[in-house]
Design a protein around this motif. Structure first.
Motif, short mmCIF file in Angstrom:
data_model
loop_
_atom_site.label_atom_id
_atom_site.label_comp_id
_atom_site.label_asym_id
_atom_site.label_seq_id
_atom_site.Cartn_x
_atom_site.Cartn_y
_atom_site.Cartn_z
N ALA A 38 0.83 -1.21 0.00
CA ALA A 38 0.00 0.00 0.00
C ALA A 38 0.86 1.26 0.00
O ALA A 38 0.52 2.25 -0.66
N GLU A 39 1.97 1.22 0.73
CA GLU A 39 2.90 2.35 0.71
C GLU A 39 3.47 2.55 -0.69
O GLU A 39 3.61 3.68 -1.15
N GLN A 40 3.80 1.44 -1.36
CA GLN A 40 4.32 1.51 -2.72
C GLN A 40 3.29 2.14 -3.67
O GLN A 40 3.65 2.87 -4.59
N MET A 41 2.01 1.85 -3.43
CA MET A 41 0.94 2.34 -4.29
C MET A 41 0.44 3.72 -3.88
O MET A 41 -0.37 4.32 -4.58
N GLY A 42 0.89 4.21 -2.72
CA GLY A 42 0.48 5.54 -2.27
C GLY A 42 -0.94 5.59 -1.74
O GLY A 42 -1.62 6.61 -1.92
N LEU A 43 -1.40 4.53 -1.09
CA LEU A 43 -2.75 4.50 -0.56
C LEU A 43 -2.86 5.30 0.74
O LEU A 43 -1.88 5.43 1.48
N THR A 44 -4.05 5.78 1.02
CA THR A 44 -4.32 6.49 2.27
C THR A 44 -4.38 5.47 3.42
O THR A 44 -4.51 4.27 3.17
N PRO A 45 -4.33 5.94 4.66
CA PRO A 45 -4.44 5.00 5.79
C PRO A 45 -5.72 4.17 5.77
O PRO A 45 -5.69 2.97 6.09
N GLU A 46 -6.83 4.76 5.39
CA GLU A 46 -8.09 4.03 5.31
C GLU A 46 -8.04 2.98 4.20
O GLU A 46 -8.48 1.84 4.38
N GLU A 47 -7.50 3.37 3.06
CA GLU A 47 -7.36 2.43 1.94
C GLU A 47 -6.37 1.32 2.29
O GLU A 47 -6.57 0.16 1.91
N THR A 48 -5.32 1.66 3.03
CA THR A 48 -4.33 0.68 3.45
C THR A 48 -4.96 -0.38 4.33
O THR A 48 -4.71 -1.57 4.17
N ASP A 49 -5.80 0.05 5.27
CA ASP A 49 -6.47 -0.90 6.16
C ASP A 49 -7.38 -1.83 5.38
O ASP A 49 -7.38 -3.05 5.58
N ALA A 50 -8.15 -1.29 4.46
CA ALA A 50 -9.05 -2.11 3.63
C ALA A 50 -8.24 -3.05 2.73
O ALA A 50 -8.61 -4.22 2.55
N TYR A 51 -7.14 -2.56 2.22
CA TYR A 51 -6.29 -3.38 1.34
C TYR A 51 -5.66 -4.53 2.13
O TYR A 51 -5.58 -5.65 1.64
N ALA A 52 -5.22 -4.24 3.34
CA ALA A 52 -4.63 -5.29 4.18
C ALA A 52 -5.66 -6.40 4.44
O ALA A 52 -5.32 -7.59 4.38
N LYS A 53 -6.89 -6.04 4.70
CA LYS A 53 -7.94 -7.04 4.91
C LYS A 53 -8.16 -7.86 3.64
O LYS A 53 -8.37 -9.07 3.70
N ALA A 54 -8.09 -7.21 2.49
CA ALA A 54 -8.29 -7.91 1.22
C ALA A 54 -7.16 -8.90 0.95
O ALA A 54 -7.40 -10.00 0.45
N VAL A 55 -5.94 -8.53 1.30
CA VAL A 55 -4.80 -9.43 1.10
C VAL A 55 -4.90 -10.63 2.03
O VAL A 55 -4.67 -11.77 1.63
#
Length: 107
Positions: A38-55
């Protein structure tokens, strides 16, 4: 005969603890590597949390790490990040060590 029964119960308990720890390490590792991606993709903290759940959820598709690698690689490439499978696998290995360390410190 109770000595053998006791040993059998002890081995079963150890196996259960080891399997639970392996599951927790993998889930923590997936969350950590998702945060890295998510850091590599430049996601926001909220998007990072959702992305982590998706992974973490993606890891349940099939046995092994291939499903996670495939998701991360696809998402990173789609976001325009210059990466390859080897870099993702290296990150997975590093995050596995970090996850294990975090869980051991928490106990």
């Amino acid at each position: 005969m109770t000595t053998f029964d006791d040993r059998e119960r002890a081995f079963e308990a150890k196996f259960a603890r080891d399997e639970e720890m392996a599951f927790r390490v993998t889930a923590r590792r997936n969350r950590l590597v998702a945060t890295w991606a998510a850091e590599q993709m430049g996601l926001t903290p909220e998007e990072t949390d959702a992305y982590a759940k998706a992974v973490v959820q993606a890891d349940f598709e099939e046995a092994g790490d291939e499903d996670v690698v495939r998701k991360l690689l696809g998402d990173l490439v789609s976001a325009g990040v210059d990466t390859d499978e080897a870099r993702i696998r290296t990150a997975l290995e590093a995050k596995t060590i970090e996850a294990r360390r975090q869980l051991m410190e928490a106990q």
